[in-house]
Design a protein around this motif. Structure first.
Motif, PDB file in Angstrom:
ATOM      1  N   LEU A  77      16.210 -36.615   7.986  1.00 21.11           N
ATOM      2  CA  LEU A  77      15.924 -37.798   8.801  1.00 21.11           C
ATOM      3  C   LEU A  77      15.274 -37.425  10.133  1.00 21.11           C
ATOM      4  O   LEU A  77      15.215 -38.243  11.049  1.00 21.11           O
ATOM      5  CB  LEU A  77      17.216 -38.580   9.058  1.00 21.11           C
ATOM      6  N   ASP A  78      14.770 -36.184  10.244  1.00 23.49           N
ATOM      7  CA  ASP A  78      14.228 -35.732  11.519  1.00 23.49           C
ATOM      8  C   ASP A  78      13.003 -36.530  11.963  1.00 23.49           C
ATOM      9  O   ASP A  78      12.666 -36.552  13.146  1.00 23.49           O
ATOM     10  CB  ASP A  78      13.899 -34.232  11.467  1.00 23.49           C
ATOM     11  N   TRP A  79      12.325 -37.203  11.008  1.00 24.12           N
ATOM     12  CA  TRP A  79      11.185 -38.035  11.386  1.00 24.12           C
ATOM     13  C   TRP A  79      11.626 -39.199  12.281  1.00 24.12           C
ATOM     14  O   TRP A  79      10.808 -39.785  13.009  1.00 24.12           O
ATOM     15  CB  TRP A  79      10.489 -38.578  10.141  1.00 24.12           C
ATOM     16  N   MET A  80      12.934 -39.508  12.273  1.00 23.72           N
ATOM     17  CA  MET A  80      13.462 -40.575  13.115  1.00 23.72           C
ATOM     18  C   MET A  80      13.530 -40.185  14.589  1.00 23.72           C
ATOM     19  O   MET A  80      13.643 -41.053  15.466  1.00 23.72           O
ATOM     20  CB  MET A  80      14.856 -40.969  12.632  1.00 23.72           C
ATOM     21  N   ASN A  81      13.445 -38.886  14.879  1.00 23.52           N
ATOM     22  CA  ASN A  81      13.532 -38.450  16.268  1.00 23.52           C
ATOM     23  C   ASN A  81      12.405 -39.029  17.112  1.00 23.52           C
ATOM     24  O   ASN A  81      12.612 -39.443  18.250  1.00 23.52           O
ATOM     25  CB  ASN A  81      13.512 -36.918  16.337  1.00 23.52           C
ATOM     26  N   SER A  82      11.209 -39.041  16.537  1.00 21.69           N
ATOM     27  CA  SER A  82      10.065 -39.583  17.270  1.00 21.69           C
ATOM     28  C   SER A  82      10.220 -41.080  17.499  1.00 21.69           C
ATOM     29  O   SER A  82       9.890 -41.599  18.572  1.00 21.69           O
ATOM     30  CB  SER A  82       8.765 -39.293  16.511  1.00 21.69           C
ATOM     31  N   LEU A  83      10.739 -41.788  16.488  1.00 26.72           N
ATOM     32  CA  LEU A  83      10.981 -43.217  16.649  1.00 26.72           C
ATOM     33  C   LEU A  83      12.027 -43.476  17.730  1.00 26.72           C
ATOM     34  O   LEU A  83      11.908 -44.422  18.521  1.00 26.72           O
ATOM     35  CB  LEU A  83      11.424 -43.830  15.319  1.00 26.72           C
ATOM     36  N   TRP A  84      13.061 -42.637  17.756  1.00 31.02           N
ATOM     37  CA  TRP A  84      14.114 -42.788  18.753  1.00 31.02           C
ATOM     38  C   TRP A  84      13.530 -42.674  20.164  1.00 31.02           C
ATOM     39  O   TRP A  84      13.835 -43.472  21.059  1.00 31.02           O
ATOM     40  CB  TRP A  84      15.197 -41.736  18.531  1.00 31.02           C
ATOM     41  N   ILE A  85      12.663 -41.663  20.363  1.00 32.77           N
ATOM     42  CA  ILE A  85      12.045 -41.478  21.679  1.00 32.77           C
ATOM     43  C   ILE A  85      11.143 -42.655  22.016  1.00 32.77           C
ATOM     44  O   ILE A  85      11.112 -43.135  23.154  1.00 32.77           O
ATOM     45  CB  ILE A  85      11.266 -40.148  21.707  1.00 32.77           C
ATOM     46  N   SER A  86      10.398 -43.155  21.035  1.00 35.98           N
ATOM     47  CA  SER A  86       9.511 -44.288  21.303  1.00 35.98           C
ATOM     48  C   SER A  86      10.297 -45.542  21.665  1.00 35.98           C
ATOM     49  O   SER A  86       9.832 -46.373  22.447  1.00 35.98           O
ATOM     50  CB  SER A  86       8.617 -44.548  20.090  1.00 35.98           C
ATOM     51  N   TRP A  87      11.497 -45.679  21.110  1.00 40.79           N
ATOM     52  CA  TRP A  87      12.327 -46.856  21.398  1.00 40.79           C
ATOM     53  C   TRP A  87      13.107 -46.713  22.696  1.00 40.79           C
ATOM     54  O   TRP A  87      13.221 -47.647  23.471  1.00 40.79           O
ATOM     55  CB  TRP A  87      13.314 -47.111  20.251  1.00 40.79           C
ATOM     56  N   PHE A  88      13.682 -45.521  22.930  1.00 38.76           N
ATOM     57  CA  PHE A  88      14.620 -45.345  24.029  1.00 38.76           C
ATOM     58  C   PHE A  88      14.123 -44.388  25.116  1.00 38.76           C
ATOM     59  O   PHE A  88      14.802 -44.198  26.123  1.00 38.76           O
ATOM     60  CB  PHE A  88      15.967 -44.852  23.487  1.00 38.76           C
ATOM     61  N   GLY A  89      12.949 -43.789  24.907  1.00 42.64           N
ATOM     62  CA  GLY A  89      12.386 -42.907  25.911  1.00 42.64           C
ATOM     63  C   GLY A  89      12.900 -41.487  25.813  1.00 42.64           C
ATOM     64  O   GLY A  89      13.737 -41.149  24.969  1.00 42.64           O
ATOM     65  N   ASP A  90      12.390 -40.632  26.699  1.00 37.61           N
ATOM     66  CA  ASP A  90      12.769 -39.222  26.765  1.00 37.61           C
ATOM     67  C   ASP A  90      13.446 -39.002  28.112  1.00 37.61           C
ATOM     68  O   ASP A  90      12.786 -39.035  29.158  1.00 37.61           O
ATOM     69  CB  ASP A  90      11.516 -38.344  26.642  1.00 37.61           C
ATOM     70  N   PRO A  91      14.776 -38.828  28.142  1.00 40.44           N
ATOM     71  CA  PRO A  91      15.507 -38.744  29.410  1.00 40.44           C
ATOM     72  C   PRO A  91      14.896 -37.725  30.371  1.00 40.44           C
ATOM     73  O   PRO A  91      14.603 -36.591  30.003  1.00 40.44           O
ATOM     74  CB  PRO A  91      16.912 -38.319  28.976  1.00 40.44           C
ATOM     75  N   GLY A  92      14.694 -38.158  31.605  1.00 37.27           N
ATOM     76  CA  GLY A  92      14.115 -37.291  32.618  1.00 37.27           C
ATOM     77  C   GLY A  92      12.599 -37.270  32.599  1.00 37.27           C
ATOM     78  O   GLY A  92      11.975 -36.758  33.546  1.00 37.27           O
ATOM     79  N   ILE A  93      11.979 -37.793  31.530  1.00 35.26           N
ATOM     80  CA  ILE A  93      10.511 -37.798  31.421  1.00 35.26           C
ATOM     81  C   ILE A  93       9.970 -39.222  31.518  1.00 35.26           C
ATOM     82  O   ILE A  93       9.160 -39.535  32.385  1.00 35.26           O
ATOM     83  CB  ILE A  93      10.048 -37.150  30.106  1.00 35.26           C
ATOM     84  N   PHE A  94      10.424 -40.114  30.641  1.00 36.25           N
ATOM     85  CA  PHE A  94      10.006 -41.515  30.724  1.00 36.25           C
ATOM     86  C   PHE A  94      11.041 -42.405  30.043  1.00 36.25           C
ATOM     87  O   PHE A  94      11.831 -41.949  29.219  1.00 36.25           O
ATOM     88  CB  PHE A  94       8.620 -41.731  30.095  1.00 36.25           C
ATOM     89  N   ARG A  95      11.005 -43.683  30.405  1.00 35.53           N
ATOM     90  CA  ARG A  95      11.859 -44.693  29.789  1.00 35.53           C
ATOM     91  C   ARG A  95      10.987 -45.856  29.325  1.00 35.53           C
ATOM     92  O   ARG A  95       9.864 -46.040  29.823  1.00 35.53           O
ATOM     93  CB  ARG A  95      12.904 -45.195  30.785  1.00 35.53           C
ATOM     94  N   PRO A  96      11.459 -46.662  28.384  1.00 35.24           N
ATOM     95  CA  PRO A  96      10.685 -47.838  27.962  1.00 35.24           C
ATOM     96  C   PRO A  96      10.550 -48.826  29.121  1.00 35.24           C
ATOM     97  O   PRO A  96      11.488 -49.023  29.905  1.00 35.24           O
ATOM     98  CB  PRO A  96      11.525 -48.437  26.832  1.00 35.24           C
ATOM     99  N   ALA A  97       9.398 -49.463  29.224  1.00 42.11           N
ATOM    100  CA  ALA A  97       9.130 -50.401  30.318  1.00 42.11           C
ATOM    101  C   ALA A  97       9.622 -51.795  29.962  1.00 42.11           C
ATOM    102  O   ALA A  97       8.859 -52.770  29.985  1.00 42.11           O
ATOM    103  CB  ALA A  97       7.641 -50.412  30.644  1.00 42.11           C
ATOM    104  N   VAL A  98      10.905 -51.907  29.642  1.00 49.37           N
ATOM    105  CA  VAL A  98      11.467 -53.196  29.219  1.00 49.37           C
ATOM    106  C   VAL A  98      11.566 -54.188  30.382  1.00 49.37           C
ATOM    107  O   VAL A  98      11.084 -55.330  30.269  1.00 49.37           O
ATOM    108  CB  VAL A  98      12.832 -52.994  28.547  1.00 49.37           C
ATOM    109  N   PRO A  99      12.153 -53.823  31.543  1.00 47.53           N
ATOM    110  CA  PRO A  99      12.193 -54.790  32.656  1.00 47.53           C
ATOM    111  C   PRO A  99      10.799 -55.229  33.082  1.00 47.53           C
ATOM    112  O   PRO A  99      10.575 -56.403  33.402  1.00 47.53           O
ATOM    113  CB  PRO A  99      12.907 -54.020  33.773  1.00 47.53           C
ATOM    114  N   GLU A 100       9.861 -54.274  33.082  1.00 45.33           N
ATOM    115  CA  GLU A 100       8.482 -54.585  33.487  1.00 45.33           C
ATOM    116  C   GLU A 100       7.841 -55.565  32.508  1.00 45.33           C
ATOM    117  O   GLU A 100       7.042 -56.421  32.913  1.00 45.33           O
ATOM    118  CB  GLU A 100       7.663 -53.304  33.583  1.00 45.33           C
ATOM    119  N   TYR A 101       8.197 -55.432  31.230  1.00 42.22           N
ATOM    120  CA  TYR A 101       7.651 -56.324  30.209  1.00 42.22           C
ATOM    121  C   TYR A 101       8.048 -57.768  30.491  1.00 42.22           C
ATOM    122  O   TYR A 101       7.208 -58.675  30.522  1.00 42.22           O
ATOM    123  CB  TYR A 101       8.150 -55.898  28.828  1.00 42.22           C
TER     124      TYR A 101
END
Length: 358
Positions: A77-101
């Motif tokens: 299921l390692d292909w899910m790792n990329s989806l996880w980052i796209s949904w929840f971001g990469d801690p310390g690097i970026f987060r999803p722009a949900v409030p901005e949306y």
């Protein structure tokens, strides 16, 4: 690090999402073999790793921490790792722009003088809807000011020349940010334009700009200069390195498509991304290849030109669209092994034994 042998060598790193482990593998191999560069050029995510390497930090423990943080799903299921980052971001690097949306939806539409019902008004209304429904800003950078200042400080106090880049979309102008050692090595002045790009000092704002992904949007107060990640324009900074004898181009992709050709939408997206970067790389190295050929054929005898050995350390496996933002230990290990072997061959470095790889 010992002084370099006769002849100048450059390390050129190209950043690409989750494949900075490839560059880290080379940096660690160079450290183990005491191979010192005359100059380092880097783009995007490799900027931070180069700064840490210059500061003498141990990169492998940091890489392991990042891999552990971003790899939440095991095989198969390692292909899910990329989806996880796209949904929840990469801690310390970026987060999803949900409030901005949602903030955009709450912002009243301003037609800028267009009359309600006319064609201009309808077009602006349609654009306002698209800007809110499908905004350019998908993520928000999470690197703090102290982090980018650390990177700038490490590069500015380095005796090794360092260059990284950024790009200004509104003018189409590229910028090369160089430390004092790099300015002296290249023989340039700040503010001077060379080869289409303009030279600027390294500071915290320059680091912020050079790490500014397109998906962060173009209207953020944290990026006052309006610059973006220069890797989109030039993934590699090579054409300025005509004065060196050897360039190690540490490439997080390959110049060829490995394996079967694309058969679905996501493979096409992967293909397009790699073709984009490879086309820029071909343009970056084309003049150097021409000069080498003319020297080999005895048609270029001017002493100002020299033959440059372009040595490529490339990823030798095809990765997919869902792998771009997820670091893997296997990428590091392959790169580290390949880099040790290549550096031993090119530099004539004697090593008791290579590090045993899993």
């Amino acid at each position: 690090m010992p002084a370099p042998p006769k002849g100048k060598r450059a390390f050129a790193f190209g950043g690409l999402g989750g494949f900075n482990a490839h560059g880290v593998g080379f940096l660690e191999a160079a450290r183990e073999l005491d191979v010192r560069p005359s100059i380092i050029t880097c783009t995007s995510g490799m900027i931070d790793w180069v700064a840490r390497w210059l500061d003498g930090e141990e990169l492998l423990p940091l890489l392991r921490q990042q891999i552990q943080r971003s790899n939440k799903f095991p095989v198969p299921l390692d292909w899910m790792n990329s989806l996880w980052i796209s949904w929840f971001g990469d801690p310390g690097i970026f987060r999803p722009a949900v409030p901005e949306y949602w903030r955009r939806w709450m912002t009243p539409f301003a037609p800028d003088g267009a009359q309600a019902g006319d064609e201009q008004h309808r077009r602006k209304l349609a654009k306002a809807f698209l800007d809110r429904m499908f905004p350019a800003q998908l993520y928000v950078p999470q690197r703090g000011r102290a982090d980018v200042e650390r990177i700038a400080r490490a590069m500015n106090r380095s005796e090794i020349p360092v260059v990284f880049n950024s790009f200004h979309p509104a003018t189409g102008l590229g910028y090369l940010h160089v430390n004092e050692a790099g300015r002296d090595f290249l023989g340039v002045e700040y503010g001077e334009a060379g080869g289409g790009d303009k030279y600027l000092p390294i500071d915290a704002d320059a680091v912020t700009a050079a790490l500014w992904l397109y998906f962060y949007g173009f209207e953020h107060a944290d990026n006052p200069r309006g610059l973006v990640d220069g890797a989109y324009n030039r993934q590699f900074i090579i054409r300025e390195l005509y004065m060196v004898d050897r360039i190690y181009a540490v490439r997080p992709i390959n110049t060829r498509w490995i394996g079967t050709l694309p058969a679905n939408y996501f493979e096409i997206q992967d293909f397009t991304t790699e073709l984009w970067f490879n086309s820029a790389y071909a343009a970056e190295t084309g003049q150097m290849a021409l000069i080498n050929r003319l020297i080999d054929e005895g048609k270029l005898l001017d002493d100002r030109f020299r033959r440059v050995d372009l040595t490529e350390i490339q990823v030798e496996r095809q990765y997919g669209y869902f792998d771009f933002f997820v670091e893997e230990m296997a990428v590091y290990e392959r790169s580290h092994r390949q880099s040790l072997e290549t550096l031993r061959e090119k530099e004539g470095v004697a090593v008791a034994e290579l590090v045993e790889m899993a």
